[in-house]
Structures are given as structure tokens and as C-alpha cells.
Write an enzyme that holds these catalytic residues in place. Sequence first.
Site, mmCIF file in Angstrom:
data_model
loop_
_atom_site.group_PDB
_atom_site.id
_atom_site.type_symbol
_atom_site.label_atom_id
_atom_site.label_comp_id
_atom_site.label_asym_id
_atom_site.label_seq_id
_atom_site.Cartn_x
_atom_site.Cartn_y
_atom_site.Cartn_z
ATOM 1 N N GLU A 88 12.627 127.073 32.280
ATOM 2 C CA GLU A 88 13.756 126.167 32.540
ATOM 3 C C GLU A 88 15.044 126.749 31.961
ATOM 4 O O GLU A 88 16.075 126.842 32.634
ATOM 5 C CB GLU A 88 13.448 124.812 31.913
ATOM 6 C CG GLU A 88 14.628 123.917 31.657
ATOM 7 C CD GLU A 88 14.349 122.935 30.527
ATOM 8 O OE1 GLU A 88 14.769 123.197 29.378
ATOM 9 O OE2 GLU A 88 13.686 121.923 30.787
ATOM 10 N N ASP A 148 10.922 123.520 38.113
ATOM 11 C CA ASP A 148 12.380 123.524 37.952
ATOM 12 C C ASP A 148 12.889 124.889 37.521
ATOM 13 O O ASP A 148 13.937 125.351 37.992
ATOM 14 C CB ASP A 148 12.839 122.428 36.996
ATOM 15 C CG ASP A 148 12.207 122.509 35.614
ATOM 16 O OD1 ASP A 148 11.200 123.214 35.446
ATOM 17 O OD2 ASP A 148 12.726 121.842 34.695
#
Length: 406
Positions: A88, A148
Amino acid sequence: MKLFWLVFILVPFYFGSNAQSVHNPFPQHIKYAKASIEPNRFSQSRLDHAIGIFYSEWKAHYIKTIPDKQESYVWFENKNDNKQSVSEGQGYGMIIVALMGGYDPLAKNTFNNLYRYFRAHPSNRGNHLMAWAQNTHDKDIDETSASDGDIDIAYSLLLANAQWGSKGSINYLQEAKTTIADIMRYDINRKTWSVLLSNAIEADSKDYFDTRSSDFMPADFKTFEQATGDTRWNQVIDNGYKLFNYMQTEYSPDAGLVPDFIIHLNKKPKPAPAHYLESVYDGDYNYNACRVPWRIATDYLLSGDARSKIFVQRINHWIRETTNNSTYNLSAGYTLAGDDIKDSHFEALSFITPFAVSAMVDKSNQQWLNSIWDYTVQFKLKDFDYYDNTVKMLNMLIISGNYWKP
């Protein structure tokens, strides 16, 4: 005093004049969608300068280079955790550095080092996805990816191609396309066209029809479709907006919020129960969902998608009313009913700055947007950790008109 102000004004331009050749140098001053707004209490140069100063501090503190290697990572900065980095953060950092090309004379070199670290830690399914976390010995904690992180890394590679071209030592465009293909294959549920929690989830997994709300990034998906010609991304976008509209209507009609995790997408979607994956607040608007106003509003700013504006305006109306238009009343977490969750009465930039991005979709939010900007820039880097500071850095770029699509 006069000399101080002269230096204050000239620092950003000094960096720009010594930068590597770039196509979209910071600052860009992008013209966002019609009727969108930016902070108007200060000049554009003041906004740009605030970003330049914070970026320099952020980079010096969080970008770490592996000794004797051309590899860099975004430092996770958690003394109670064994992680040195997470995918991330790697994605966030790669986007930030690519956008700051032209201000930072070493941006391309830094980006390439971040890229090489990403490639040095591949996932076990999808060679161009990144293992989600590394420990302080630079070893993968496990070899699964986080969706993500994968998505932001792919977007950053498209930015790098637009910023520096792909004729150098790294073919950014080809790397982006390969990564996007792996995301579609391993991170997307091709029955509900939703984003899976990770590439470890397979069709027979119990959580195959579950999703993390903040992984829905429609602006990124539109760019993926344009870069690859893969129209399946339109299905991901359309189904994501349908899901978010349903969750607002069914579970948060007053506040317009969505929970960190949503389950049973193939039946009747609903918020995840407590302790579903991370905490007792997995079914609330907490440290994952706090990114949703930023992720969704960015789609309106870059593409003018009306679905984005409709979604975030419901949140804008609620947050302004519940705080009485005072940033000092913002909390770090809410129930879907819009009430503060327990122990949430403290500042958290990861909650604060996304509300500024969502405010940008309509001029009725002008004073609220100005207030959040003023409130945000007063905080020092030392006041917060990696997550809050990095979300702040990304959101400041958007809020100031310096976020662009490749």
C-alpha cells in the site's frame, strides 16, 4: 525578514530548474471537472509551496534505500510492528514521486528505486503483483498481495510513462500493462466484478464475495481501460457504483457512509461483522473506508462522472452538519448512522483530508474546503505516522490541482 521571504518563494523554482527532463512537471494546475473547486483563501503559489515543503520532509523521512542496492521502499514506521514496508505504501510513494517530477531533481531515480524494490518482492500469484509486506530483515511476511497496493503501483507506472517516457532502462508502459493484466486476473472477482481482498482469494474461498470498500478506485480503473483497451474495467466501475449506492441507501441513508468491509456481494450485500478481518470496527467507517471520499471524488474531478458527485455530496452534507462546519469536531471513525465510534475523538489526517477532496465537487462546500486545508497544513510531520502523513501528501496534491491522469 525580506531575505527569508525571498528564499521561501524561490525554493520550489530552484528545484524545478535543475530537474530531469519531464513532460508534466510539478506544479501542473489541472483544470478539474466543471463546477469543482479548490481552496481559494490563498494563492496558487502558496498552495504549491506548502506541498513542496511537505514533500521534501515526507521524502526525507519515509523513503529508505536498501544499503548497496538500487532499491527503495516507503517506511512503514510502526515501532510496535515487525514491518518495514507494505505494498500500500509502496504504491502511494510511487504515485507521489511521479507527480513531483520537475520539482524534485531526483524524482526519476527515486521512482526507479521504488520500482526495483516492488519487483524484488513479487507475489506468489501474479509475478507483477507485490507481496503485501516485508519485515525489518527485508523478507516477505508472506507472498500474497493486497489489491489496493497492486492498483496504485499500476497507476504509478502509467504516471511514470507519461512523465518520463518508456525508452529508458525501464519500460514503464509495458510494466504497467503487465501489472494491470495480473490485477484483472487475480484481484478481480469476475462474477460480481468487484475487487477481491487480495490475490490469495480464489473462487472457492469463503470470502470470495467480500470486498474492502477503499479498494474501489474508479478513476484508476478508467485509466486501466484506456491504457489496455480491456473493457471489462467498465464492468468493475459500473458494479462498484451500484454497490456503493445500495450500501448508502440501505445502511447509511443519513450519513452516506460505507463500511471498511462489505460481505455477501452475490446475495444481499451488508457490512462485515466485528472482527471480520482487522478490528471490532470492520463494519463501520474506519481506517479503510476513511479513504473512500478521496477515492470516489477523484473520479469526478478527473472525469466528471456524475455518480461520483452524487455519492460524495451525501457525505459532504452529513459531515458538515454533524461537525457544524468546524474541523475541530471531526472524529477518527464513525458508525454508518453517523455517530462517533468509541475512542475516536482525536485528529487523524487519514480521516480529515479525504473530506477535503470530497468537498471539491461542488462550490457550496467552498468555506468547508478552505477550513480543512487550513486545518491540515498546520500539522507537522512529527505529529503523525506514515499512514496519516502519506494520505495527507497524496490528498494535498489533489486538493491543490496537481493530480493528473496519465
